[in-house]
Enzyme design. Structure first.
Site, short mmCIF file in Angstrom:
data_model
loop_
_atom_site.label_atom_id
_atom_site.label_comp_id
_atom_site.label_asym_id
_atom_site.label_seq_id
_atom_site.Cartn_x
_atom_site.Cartn_y
_atom_site.Cartn_z
N CYS A 157 0.84 -1.20 0.00
CA CYS A 157 0.00 0.00 0.00
C CYS A 157 0.88 1.25 0.00
O CYS A 157 1.53 1.54 -0.99
CB CYS A 157 -0.99 -0.03 1.15
SG CYS A 157 -2.36 1.15 0.96
N HIS A 214 -3.65 -5.09 -0.46
CA HIS A 214 -3.21 -5.68 0.81
C HIS A 214 -3.26 -7.20 0.70
O HIS A 214 -4.35 -7.80 0.78
CB HIS A 214 -4.11 -5.22 1.95
CG HIS A 214 -3.89 -3.80 2.35
ND1 HIS A 214 -3.03 -3.43 3.36
CD2 HIS A 214 -4.40 -2.64 1.86
CE1 HIS A 214 -3.03 -2.11 3.48
NE2 HIS A 214 -3.85 -1.61 2.57
N GLU A 222 -2.45 -9.41 2.82
CA GLU A 222 -2.92 -10.00 4.08
C GLU A 222 -4.44 -9.93 4.22
O GLU A 222 -5.02 -10.58 5.10
CB GLU A 222 -2.24 -9.33 5.27
CG GLU A 222 -2.76 -7.95 5.64
CD GLU A 222 -2.22 -6.81 4.79
OE1 GLU A 222 -2.39 -5.64 5.19
OE2 GLU A 222 -1.61 -7.09 3.72
N ASP A 257 -24.03 -8.63 14.61
CA ASP A 257 -24.35 -7.82 15.78
C ASP A 257 -23.97 -8.63 17.01
O ASP A 257 -24.47 -9.74 17.21
CB ASP A 257 -25.84 -7.49 15.83
CG ASP A 257 -26.26 -6.53 14.73
OD1 ASP A 257 -25.38 -5.88 14.15
OD2 ASP A 257 -27.47 -6.44 14.45
N ASP A 306 -28.36 5.50 10.75
CA ASP A 306 -29.60 4.80 11.10
C ASP A 306 -30.81 5.71 10.86
O ASP A 306 -31.39 6.26 11.80
CB ASP A 306 -29.59 4.38 12.57
CG ASP A 306 -28.48 3.40 12.89
OD1 ASP A 306 -28.23 2.51 12.07
OD2 ASP A 306 -27.87 3.51 13.97
#
Length: 548
Positions: free
Chosen positions: A81, A194, A196, A239, A401
């Site tokens: 990166c 990336h 990884e 969640d 939200d």
């Protein structure tokens, strides 16, 4: 176990890179001072964030010249990166800061007039197949594989220019811009993506580099000519909260209510759908492009360093090699011992534990209200600004939200409204989207358009767009909401809330400009898998990352 040296200058989530290196059979020794570089046979330079900030840190820390000498000595070097960008002469991101100038080219910002910036997601890294490169793989790169990118600045690719200087170049395409995805020459390899965080494809590259296998065979299953370009991301969301027995579990609500309904054996108890680490690994193995954890338990009396979500991230990052996002509690706070902890310090703890991005919710609404109260002036002190300045805007997601408020005409509200095809309970043909806080329990006097434009100005890199009206409904995403938010911002948008079938994902991708779509309950209940969704998207002609 052979050793590789890794330079840690607080470059975001280096823990995941260390995990990936260990996964392919190598141990890590951390470079903590410039003198350590001279002793390193193999050096890896990771990096996320701002070009000028990173290069300034290298220079002030005394690392830049030892890195240059390591490369000139012919010892293996991998830049990731910003580690790739450091090899170039400079970048538009910070014109006054010089790179190593190993490559006499400059990086430019992606054109955001017809696409989202940052460029976030899975794209190609395709080597030009001419001469000796024909039917050969450069450090394990495969034409049909996809790799995880997250950046706003890139090195434009001009055919033959870098190759004339002896470089092998793998390219990717974003919109109509072709850029350098990976580049190598002799002892040097660098990737804009990336490895990884690129699943099996990224691990394959790391292993080839560490074993010194510059050229290998193309995998037969990967030889088909790929579609270059950014894929549609499918994200699995978990969640997480404590249940009534104190265990950390994955749950799912209906309009944010996570307790079982009346008439079930578990009436009133927190809905328990599984263990977070196990479920994250399952979705990774199904092909999820990212995993998002939303922490919906406060843990008010727990010392920050002992937060259960930190351990969830650490354990997940050991075996899940795609991006991890964590939301909930990313704010300035007072620790259990009375010490004051900044939002940046809280985020840093999560990054060090394995998170790639942090998601900010209610505090973003408060910051946006202050932004407009102060005449759209930035304070420089909000969590969004502090974290994005340190780690780059790609590390900051804002979770929104909103809920519908119906009105008879646009003139009935001062807020930005839309004419809707989903009429209100009294036949209203217009609605506006009101922002909420505290898990949807309280409303704010702000519409969703105001919020997303404010947080984009503060430095957010992505919007996670929920919808209270659609949450848990399994009736599909709010297409009108997603389309409206995409109209308002240049940064990527993740559609969330309402997914119940694979067809709902195709619908939101085909009818809005959304960059990604997120599912939860349909995955947790086993009604559909991530692979089911991707197979359907492929059938609909949409480009997705296929599982390797």
């Amino acid at each position: 176990m052979p050793v590789v040296h890794l330079l840690d200058y607080v470059a975001g989530n280096v823990r995941s890179l260390a995990n990936a290196i260990e996964k392919v059979g190598y141990s890590i020794e951390w470079i903590t001072k410039p003198a350590d570089i001279e002793k390193a046979p193999t050096l890896i330079l990771p990096g996320v964030g701002h070009f000028g900030h990173c290069l300034t840190q290298f220079t002030e820390g005394g690392y830049l010249e030892p890195i240059r000498k390591h490369i000139e000595a012919g010892k293996p070097f991998l830049g990731i990166c910003v580690g790739l960008q450091a090899l170039f002469e400079g970048s538009e991101e910070c014109p006054n800061v010089a790179g190593l100038s190993l490559i006499p080219e400059r990086l430019i910002r992606f054109d955001d007039r017809n696409k989202s910036v940052p460029h976030i997601g899975w794209n190609s890294a395709k080597v030009a197949r001419t001469g000796h490169t024909n039917k050969r793989s450069f450090y394990g790169l495969q034409d049909g594989s996809k790799y995880y990118y997250v950046h706003s600045y890139a090195a434009p690719y001009r055919i033959g220019v870098l190759e004339a200087a002896g470089w092998t170049v793998a390219t990717a395409k974003y919109g109509d811009e072709q850029f350098v995805g990976a580049i190598g020459r002799r002892n040097v390899l660098a990737t804009q993506f990336h490895p990884e965080k690129s699943g099996a494809a990224g691990l394959r590259l790391l292993k080839a580099f560490l074993e010194g296998h510059e050229w290998g065979s193309l995998l037969h299953t990967m030889q088909a000519e790929p579609d270059q370009g950014l894929t549609r991301r499918v994200i699995a969301c978990l969640d997480v909260r404590t249940n009534d027995h104190g265990d950390l579990v994955v749950t799912k609500g209906d309009q944010y209510d996570v307790r079982e309904k009346a008439g079930t054996a578990a009436t009133g108890l927190v809905r328990n759908l599984g263990k977070p680490v196990d479920m994250a690994r399952k979705y990774y193995e199904q092909g999820a492009d990212e995993i998002t954890f939303l922490n919906i338990t406060s843990f008010r009396n727990c010392p920050l360093a002992d937060l259960p979500m930190l351990e969830v991230l650490r354990r997940t990052a050991e075996s899940v090699f795609v991006p991890l996002t964590i939301g909930g509690g990313i704010r300035a706070t007072t620790d259990s011992d009375g010490s004051e902890i900044s939002a940046l310090d809280v985020a840093t703890m999560y990054f060090k534990s394995g998170a790639d991005k942090v998601s900010i919710g209610s505090d973003a609404v408060v910051a946006a209200l202050d932004f407009y109260t102060n005449g759209k002036r930035l304070s420089g002190q909000t969590a969004i600004e502090l974290i994005s300045a340190a780690y780059g805007n790609q590390a900051v997601v804002v979770s929104v939200d909103p809920k519908r408020v119906y009105v008879r005409s646009a003139s009935d509200t001062a807020h930005t409204s839309i004419q809707t095809t989903n009429h209100g309970p009294a036949g209203e043909r217009f609605c506006w989207y009101q922002c909420t806080v505290r898990g949807g329990r309280e409303s704010a006097e702000m519409d969703v358009q105001q919020l997303v434009q404010a947080v984009e100005a503060m430095g957010a890199g992505e919007i996670l767009l929920n919808c209270i009206d659609k949450d848990g409904s399994n009736t599909g995403f709010d297409i009108e909401l997603v389309r409206e938010v995409k109209r308002c911002v240049k940064i990527p948008v993740i559609a969330s809330s309402g997914a119940g079938t694979p067809a709902h994902f195709a619908e939101v991708f085909q009818n809005t400009g959304t960059d990604a779509a997120l599912g939860a309950g349909m995955f947790h209940r086993g009604e559909h898998t991530v692979k089911d969704v991707k197979d359907h998207l492929l059938d609909q002609g949409l480009l997705v990352r296929q599982l390797e």
